[in-house]
Design an enzyme around this catalytic site. Structure first.
Site, PDB file in Angstrom:
ATOM      1  CD  GLU A  86      -2.697  -1.516   2.326  1.00 17.40           C
ATOM      2  OE1 GLU A  86      -2.055  -1.382   3.388  1.00 17.40           O
ATOM      3  OE2 GLU A  86      -3.841  -1.966   2.265  1.00 17.40           O
ATOM      4  CE  LYS A 104       1.047  -1.312   5.377  1.00 15.65           C
ATOM      5  NZ  LYS A 104      -0.264  -0.642   5.255  1.00 15.65           N
TER       6      LYS A 104
END
Lengths: 271, 1013
Positions: B738, B838
């Protein structure tokens, strides 16, 4: 009940007026009285007397050495805080002068250190309280937070992440941030819910000053172990060196955090 | 259930055992008794057992488990005992010296299992007995084979009328007589006879001859009482009772003539934590671990009477102190209290209760949440706070001592508190057998303390209604037109100086309506009628059964087993098995993430349940199925077809992600996950397929599961754009990583969409309704066009279009440590411009749909992407542990596995106080099952492809596949497979094998696996 007092240590330097103004502001918040003192180590109380007179505050005189006299003046049960000026040499490496340094590392009570160029009169409407997340810091600041909220101050708790202390995870920031803040508040301000939690990343000393400026904090309150050695209390030293608002120093103990007991159990129970 | 005081003092009629003084070590409540018959429970086989029968039946009725062990057969035992216990406790007879087990209940006696000797074994037994008699005869000692019982032969060493049937009371005389007889014939001791018989057994071909002696006889058999003890302890474990809660009673624990007493065989290694007593004469003394309670069967009756009295007087059950199943929290730390409460959460899939102390403290956060019952609307929707059942009005004060222990094997929370000079102990549980029911028993509540409110509301509860029905109080938490109602009742008992207190609570929750107080009141009546002991028995049994189906164990590993059990416990506790299960990111363990349902539920939690408790996985899918109309409506509103599921879901199935929020620094930022993180559509389809693959539930695929596959495929068909290059593209999405949003052709999203289209087309081809063959054909054609970013020269997938042109920033080298929230370290804008991830994105494909990626592409992509991954999501380390394992990088896999195991136990997120990270817990299981064990379900085959770290001695995993319970035990050079019904298993690249109840052992051979003959 005996009224508590805030001791204002006035010397003959330009900071004396700011010291007295700060002491008055704090005394008002604490419903205490101000007691101005001057130590005649290096001559008569010229500026100090003038400042006290201008503010219609009685000035007590004592004889030096200055640091020892101020420590003694703050020793009474009815003294809730000592206020003194920084008086560091402008080009020096130390954030405070030697006398102030000796006092703040010795007095076992809150000491407010006032920068020379404080805006006058000193008004304290909000306080910025940096917390490193350790139990000792939180314990030291617990009463300060309560006092500040009782005095109707805006209380901002600030936690600064350094690179090495950044969170491992930040799954969904919009959920993570409030959950983290709620828990931080409960851990570090358990008795006072009505406080703001600020989180920033960077070098703590720099960030504290920047956030104090950003929030227009009237005072910065720091817990510390009263060690002014070169490699210790770096945040305190940075803030004392550059703060434009009074800095409240609160002695902390060096209590270590105990591990989560479940962790220990999990590690020991093998098979 | 109204409050009443029951003064029960000396009401239980004592039998003629009042003179028996029980030692302190046995003056406590046990949950099961394993006992010898002849000499222990009865003086002889002719004596009247009426008193014993009454006790046995009463104890079983009070919930105790009783297991009778004897060398003789059922025809000798049942006519004498004649017990027909009603339950909830059980009576088992382990007879014929370890070869048979019978279950006894109101319906009579039924054979549960029997060890039957093969003809070869039978012949060997006879031969062994003959050899023994011959060899004794050579010494001049006449001996005779006196019986040929099941799986054993019995030789009489003193066939004289005077010693035809000596009573146990004359045991010492008997031993002396036998020894004198042996000495006369130059045989130094009874032990020598046993040695002769053992040697004869081996010579006759018995692999493990079991030889025992009661002084008069020597017996050679295939089994002995140790088999009974092992069976008994295993059976009790399956009922949720550990060895520490078991009393073992015999009368021949000590040596007889230099031979271990026959009852000493009950003391097997697994019984080490049990309490063992002997009521026998024991002329040779007893082993140090055995407590002598002289008095013979009268002493045993006294023990049983004491146990019955304790139950009738409502004594607290003790938890089994097995350190590998117990999560202890010592003391009360105000700073960490809420973390501890999350760790100690009790839940039954329907309601979850924080492990707050029984007594009150400002730092505690007592809380009850109900699955799927929310308050508020839109992004503000959050789980509704419910009335709390496990609180007393006493305060926790400075200097009080508190211990809490959560028994993960049975879901029981034990609390021990020294409160202002008085001691309070309590057990509480949320009934897995009867979800919505909660049980609390407290010992030591001062008589002057009257619990004011049985169901205080949660601190931040909204509207609360209270009332009474037939003297039962109820409390209803309401949000608009729906809510949760709970009814509770309590009882106090004053037993001499002991004050005991029971509280029962029943919850009725309705996500879409207001539950009537009557529903909770009726449920309360029902559990009140069942009573504490039955509820406790059910609770233990329900949890033990779940563990039987889902257990994972690593032999040779010190630090992982408890954390694994901790994770699996909360995964099981957080998901209901009926109706719909809305599983938020923190399940029922806390309010963080507002109970919103993310892909965590479909991708991280569901596989564990699909593979171990399919009903719960099905309930999770039911949650999505019931929100399919909302997903279809959203797709339509956005100009698409099919169904678009929300990134964050709650009551209605509409998107509840916010569009903006403040970050940790208080800055207002746009939140675009709800708009752009579309892969959740395929994730829901993947969850449905995963459930179908593990269960083989064809009705689901042809019914509601098929609808999920079809409507999600239809969504992608309307979402994919055919570009000028003739390829299918999906622009403007957020992938699992993300840190980069609004990217084009995210490899994960595109490949999952492709998989979704193909899987749905396959389902339609197999008969799933809802789409025509022509539409399915179009899906396949479209799937073939989708751009997946794979570079044939490097074997790398590009995470999204343009990713390779971003700043090549290797976070492994830049960050002071990993995991790290890289967006906080580098700033949001910087990570957007850099190759910093991430969590697994491309690699998530290798984990979820390995058949959809190019063979051999795992290692190059792992080597490229992992150093660029900050692991700033708690979902990341577990998935990487699995991927490292698949790639054979076992040291890295272990490191990631250990980290995953500690995320909540060490509060690595700083937010465990808000609840446990169910997604990472699910990833822990996936790392073990998919990564290390290499399990993969397919249409008709369970695949196993193990990767065992050299530090581990064995990895054992239990799963269910297509209805069969499967046990997989992986050792460095050996693979053991067992299933309770036949199924096909593919092991690595070898041809599939059939596995059944008898099990199958494979040996590693030249890198592959071969059947061991």
């Amino acid at each position: 009940m005996k009224k508590m007092k805030v001791v204002a240590a006035l010397d003959n330097s330009p900071v004396a007026r700011a010291v007295l103004s700060t002491a008055a502001a704090i005394a008002e918040l604490l419903a205490a009285r101000v007691e101005a003192v001057h130590v005649r180590e290096a001559g008569p109380a010229t500026t100090a007397a003038a400042v006290a007179e201008a503010e219609r505050t009685a000035l007590s005189l004592s004889d030096g050495p200055t640091a020892g006299a101020l420590v003694a003046a703050s020793d009474g049960d009815d003294v809730c805080a000592l206020v003194l000026g920084m008086r560091a040499a402008p080009a020096g490496h130390r954030p405070v002068g030697p006398t102030a340094g000796e006092v703040i590392t010795t007095v076992g009570k809150p000491v407010v250190v006032v920068p020379e160029h404080s805006a006058l009169p000193v008004r304290v409407k909000s306080v910025l309280i940096p917390l490193d997340g350790t139990a000792s810091t939180s314990a030291a600041m617990e009463r300060t937070i309560e006092w500040a909220r009782d005095a109707q101050l805006d209380v901002h708790l600030l936690h600064v992440y350094e690179a090495a202390s950044l969170p491992f995870f930040d799954d969904q920031s919009h959920h993570e941030a409030p959950a983290w803040s709620r828990e931080f508040r409960q851990r570090h301000s358990p008795r006072t819910a009505d406080v703001h939690v600020q989180v920033r990343t960077g070098i703590p000393g720099d960030v504290v000053l920047a956030v104090a400026h950003e929030l227009e904090a009237g005072m910065i309150a720091l817990a510390w172990l009263q060690e002014l050695l070169p490699e210790r209390a770096r945040v305190v030293q940075s803030v004392l060196a550059l703060s434009s608002v009074p800095v409240l120093l609160v002695p902390a103990s060096s209590r270590e955090r105990e591990p989560v007991s479940a962790i220990a159990a999990g590690r020991e129970a093998g098979q | 259930m109204a409050v009443r005081i029951d003064r029960r003092e000396n009401q239980q009629e004592m039998l003629s055992t009042a003179d028996i003084a029980l030692p302190k070590a046995v003056r406590r409540r046990f949950e099961a008794v394993i006992f010898d018959w002849d000499g222990t429970a009865v003086p002889d086989r002719q004596s009247d057992a009426t008193d014993l029968r009454q006790l046995v039946e009463a104890l079983c009725q009070a919930g105790m488990e009783l297991i009778l062990v004897s060398g003789t057969h059922v025809g000798n035992i049942d006519p004498q005992l004649r017990a027909r216990p009603p339950g909830p406790g059980h009576l088992h007879l382990c007879l014929n010296r370890g070869s048979e087990v019978f279950q006894v209940d109101e319906g009579g006696v039924r054979l549960a299992c029997r060890r039957t000797a093969s003809p070869e074994e039978d012949a060997a037994l006879t031969r062994a007995a003959q050899l023994t008699v011959e060899r004794l005869g050579r010494q001049g000692l006449p001996a005779a084979i006196v019986s040929q019982r099941l799986n054993r032969r019995k030789i009489d060493l003193i066939p004289e009328p005077a010693w035809a049937d000596p009573p146990k009371a004359r045991l010492a005389e008997l031993v002396a007589a036998v020894e004198e007889r042996l000495h006369t014939h130059g045989i130094p001791s009874l032990a020598e006879v046993v040695a002769i018989a053992s040697e004869a057994g081996k010579e006759a071909g018995l692999r493990d001859p079991r030889v025992s002696s009661d002084a008069k006889h020597v017996e050679i058999g295939l089994t002995d009482k140790s088999d009974s003890a092992r069976w008994a302890l295993n059976e009790l474990w399956k009922r949720g009772i550990g060895a520490g809660q078991v009393l073992i009673a015999g009368d021949e624990m000590g040596p007889l003539g230099g031979v271990p007493g026959s009852d000493s065989r009950l003391l097997v290694p697994d019984s080490a934590r049990a309490t063992a007593v002997s009521v026998g004469v024991e002329p040779g003394g007893v082993p140090p671990s055995v407590i002598l309670v002289p008095g013979g069967p009268r002493a045993f009756l006294a023990l049983l009477e004491d146990q019955l009295r304790r139950r009738l007087e409502h004594e607290l059950p003790l938890v089994d102190r097995s350190p590998s199943w117990l999560l202890p929290v010592s003391g009360f730390d105000p700073q960490l209290e809420r973390v501890h409460e999350s760790l100690l959460t009790l839940a039954d899939g329907k309601i979850g209760t924080s492990g707050a102390p029984l007594v009150r403290h400002p730092a505690a956060s007592p809380r009850v949440l109900a699955a799927g019952v929310y308050a508020g609307q839109g992004p503000e929707t959050e789980l509704l706070g419910c009335p709390i059942w496990n609180q007393l009005s006493l305060p926790l004060q400075e200097g009080d001592r508190l211990e809490r222990q959560l028994d993960l094997h049975t879901g029981i929370l034990w609390q021990d508190l020294e409160n202002q000079g008085r001691r309070l102990t309590a057990v509480g549980f949320s009934s897995l057998a009867r979800p919505g029911s909660a049980v609390l028993r407290v010992e030591g509540l001062p008589p002057d303390v009257i619990p004011e409110r049985l169901l205080p509301p949660t601190e931040d509860a909204g509207a609360i209604e209270v009332g009474e029905i037939d003297g039962q109080s109820w409390v209803r938490a309401v949000d608009g037109d729906h809510g949760v109602v709970a009814a509770a009742g309590d009882r106090r008992y004053q037993i001499g100086a002991s004050s005991r207190y029971d509280r029962l609570a029943a919850y009725s929750a309705d996500p879409s309506g207001l539950p009537a107080p009557q529903s909770a009141a009726e449920a309360l009546d029902e559990i009140d009628r069942a009573g504490f002991e039955r509820l406790l028995t059910e609770q233990r049994g329900a949890w033990a059964d779940r563990w039987e189906a889902a257990g994972v164990h690593i032999a040779g590993e010190r630090d992982l087993n408890l954390p694994i059990r901790f994770a699996l416990f909360h995964l099981m506790a957080s998901v209901g098995s009926t109706g719909e299960a809305a599983v938020g990111a923190r399940g029922l363990t806390g309010p963080a993430y507002r109970g919103h349902v993310f892909w965590d539920s479909d991708v991280f939690v569901l596989p564990f349940l699909a593979a171990t408790h399919p009903a719960a996985a099905r309930a999770m899918l039911e949650y999505r199925i019931r929100r399919l109309p909302a997903a279809i409506a959203r797709a339509r509103a956005e100009g698409r077809k099919g169904a678009r599921f929300p990134w964050e879901s709650a009551t209605t199935g509409e998107e509840v992600s916010p569009t903006e929020a403040r970050d940790r620094a208080g800055r207002l930022l746009a939140v675009r996950t709800g708009l752009l993180e579309e892969h959740v559509v395929a994730d829901v389809a993947w969850a449905a397929a995963t459930y179908a693959d593990w269960t083989g539930d064809e009705a689901f695929v042809r019914g509601p599961g098929g609808a999920l596959l079809v409507e999600t495929a239809r969504y992608w068909a309307s979402r994919i754009l055919i570009g000028s290059d003739g390829r299918g593209h999906i622009p403007g999405v957020i992938g699992p990583d993300e840190y980069h949003d609004a990217v084009d052709d995210n490899a994960f999203t595109n490949v999952m969409a492709r998989w979704n289209l193909k899987r749905a087309a396959a389902a339609v081809a197999a008969g799933t309704p809802g789409a025509s063959p022509a539409e399915a054909q179009q899906w396949l054609q479209l799937a073939a066009t989708i751009s997946d970013g794979f570079d044939t020269s490097t074997h790398l997938y590009e995470q999204f279009s343009g990713f390779f042109t971003l700043e090549p920033l290797i976070i492994r080298d830049v960050a002071p440590r990993r995991p790290v929230a890289a967006d906080l370290l580098l700033g949001r804008e910087r990570v957007q411009r850099a190759q910093v991830l991430k969590q697994a994105d491309v690699l998530m494909l290798h984990h979820m749909v390995p058949e959809e990626v190019v063979p051999g592409s795992l290692t190059p992509n792992l080597q490229f992407y992992e150093p660029r991954t900050a692991h700033g999501s708690s979902l990341s380390p577990g998935i990487h542990a699995a991927l490292f394992a698949r790639a054979g990088m076992l040291d890295d896999a272990l490191q990631a596995l250990h980290l995953t195991a500690r995320i909540d136990l060490d509060d690595l997120t700083g937010t465990t106080a808000g609840g446990l990270h169910l997604g990472s817990m699910g990833s822990l299981w996936q790392a073990l099952a998919f990564g290390f064990a290499g399990l993969r379900p397919s249409a008709d085959l369970l695949c196993v492809d193990p990767r065992l770290p050299e530090q581990w001695e064995a990895l054992t995993i239990n799963v269910r596949f297509h209805g069969a319970r499967v046990r997989i035990e992986i050792r460095p050079d050996q693979l053991l497979l067992q299933a309770d019904s036949p199924l096909r298993v593919g092991v690595s690249a070898a041809p599939a094998v059939t596995v059944g109840p008898a099990g199958l052992v494979l040996r590693r051979d030249n890198g592959g696996w071969e059947e061991k003959l």
